[in-house]
Every structure is written in structure tokens, then in C-alpha cells.
Scaffold this motif. Sequence first.
Motif, PDB file in Angstrom:
ATOM      1  N   THR A   1      37.669  38.475  50.875  1.00 51.68           N
ATOM      2  CA  THR A   1      38.913  38.675  51.348  1.00 51.68           C
ATOM      3  C   THR A   1      38.990  39.977  50.973  1.00 51.68           C
ATOM      4  O   THR A   1      38.492  40.480  49.834  1.00 51.68           O
ATOM      5  CB  THR A   1      39.940  37.683  50.763  1.00 51.68           C
ATOM      6  OG1 THR A   1      41.379  38.096  51.078  1.00 51.68           O
ATOM      7  CG2 THR A   1      39.848  37.654  49.498  1.00 51.68           C
TER       8      THR A   1
ATOM      9  N   ILE B   1      41.626  42.759  50.124  1.00 48.71           N
ATOM     10  CA  ILE B   1      43.155  42.768  49.548  1.00 48.71           C
ATOM     11  C   ILE B   1      43.721  44.183  49.143  1.00 48.71           C
ATOM     12  O   ILE B   1      43.091  45.021  48.837  1.00 48.71           O
ATOM     13  CB  ILE B   1      42.749  42.086  47.952  1.00 48.71           C
ATOM     14  CG1 ILE B   1      42.333  40.925  47.978  1.00 48.71           C
ATOM     15  CG2 ILE B   1      44.206  42.230  47.207  1.00 48.71           C
ATOM     16  CD1 ILE B   1      41.958  40.060  46.720  1.00 48.71           C
TER      17      ILE B   1
ATOM     18  N   GLY C   1      47.126  44.321  45.388  1.00 48.61           N
ATOM     19  CA  GLY C   1      46.370  43.418  44.273  1.00 48.61           C
ATOM     20  C   GLY C   1      47.084  43.270  42.943  1.00 48.61           C
ATOM     21  O   GLY C   1      48.482  43.780  42.830  1.00 48.61           O
TER      22      GLY C   1
END
Length: 138
Positions: free
Chosen positions: A62, A64, A67
Motif C-alpha cells: 500500500t 501511504i 503516515g
Amino acid sequence: MAESEFSSAVYNRFLAEKKLMGSKCKRCGAIHLPLRPICPKCYGTEMELVKMKGKGKLAAYTVISVGPPMMCEEGFDRDHPYCSGIVELEEGVRIPGRIMGVNVTKPDQIKIGTPVTAEYQERVHGEEKRTFLAFRAL
Ligand SMILES: [Zn+2]
């Protein structure tokens, strides 16, 4: 209480030496990362340390852009996203880690199955220096 040989503290100490270690159940042969003193498959408690080759392939990922604070401190943000993934090691174990060397601006071009190799990243947070496991796409 004595520290278990198969604790996360021990695992992290190995990481600092750039070694990726797993615990292998002597009863059923399952390998666990990070180290576990008890096998979640067969509840066996006879474990041995095994060194992983650190090679595998990307099983899931994934990208990001928002974060945790730790990542923001390192300069990752909406304009500088990072890739976090799950790697399936040659030994058949899956482990999460940051994925380096992929084009995070074109997440749809990151391919499941991409071969990766373990990379050890030293980061300082306050007083503490820790080594984190990451993977680099080959
Ligand atoms: Zn077992």
C-alpha cells in the motif's frame, strides 16, 4: 525473569547486526518472524533460530501518504508518500516492511510478485537508535 531467546528484543538485536532471524518450530517445522517462543500452529515450545536469506517477493503493498508521526518526522507526507508492504520470503514466511526502490508516484505500476531483498535501515528517534527491516525491489 530471564529474557526469552525468542523475544522481539532478541529479534531487534539481530536486525541491528543485519541478520534476519526467524524461529522454527522443531515439532511442525513452521517458521515465525519475528521470533516466537510458542508455535501458534501446534503450540510447540521447542524452537530453534534460523537465519533467513532475506530474499522474497512482494505479496501485498500500500502506498501511504498520511503516515504515523514517526514517518512524518522523516519527511514523508502527501507529496512524498512511501510504500509499505508484505513480503513473502523464500522460506514461505510473510513479513511486513517498508518497500524501497518502487515508484510511489505510480502505485498502479508496482507489481505483486516483484523480487525484493532485505535492507536494514538505521533510524534514530531521540536517544534511541533502532534498526528497521525494509525491502528493496530488485
Ligand atoms: Zn509448530
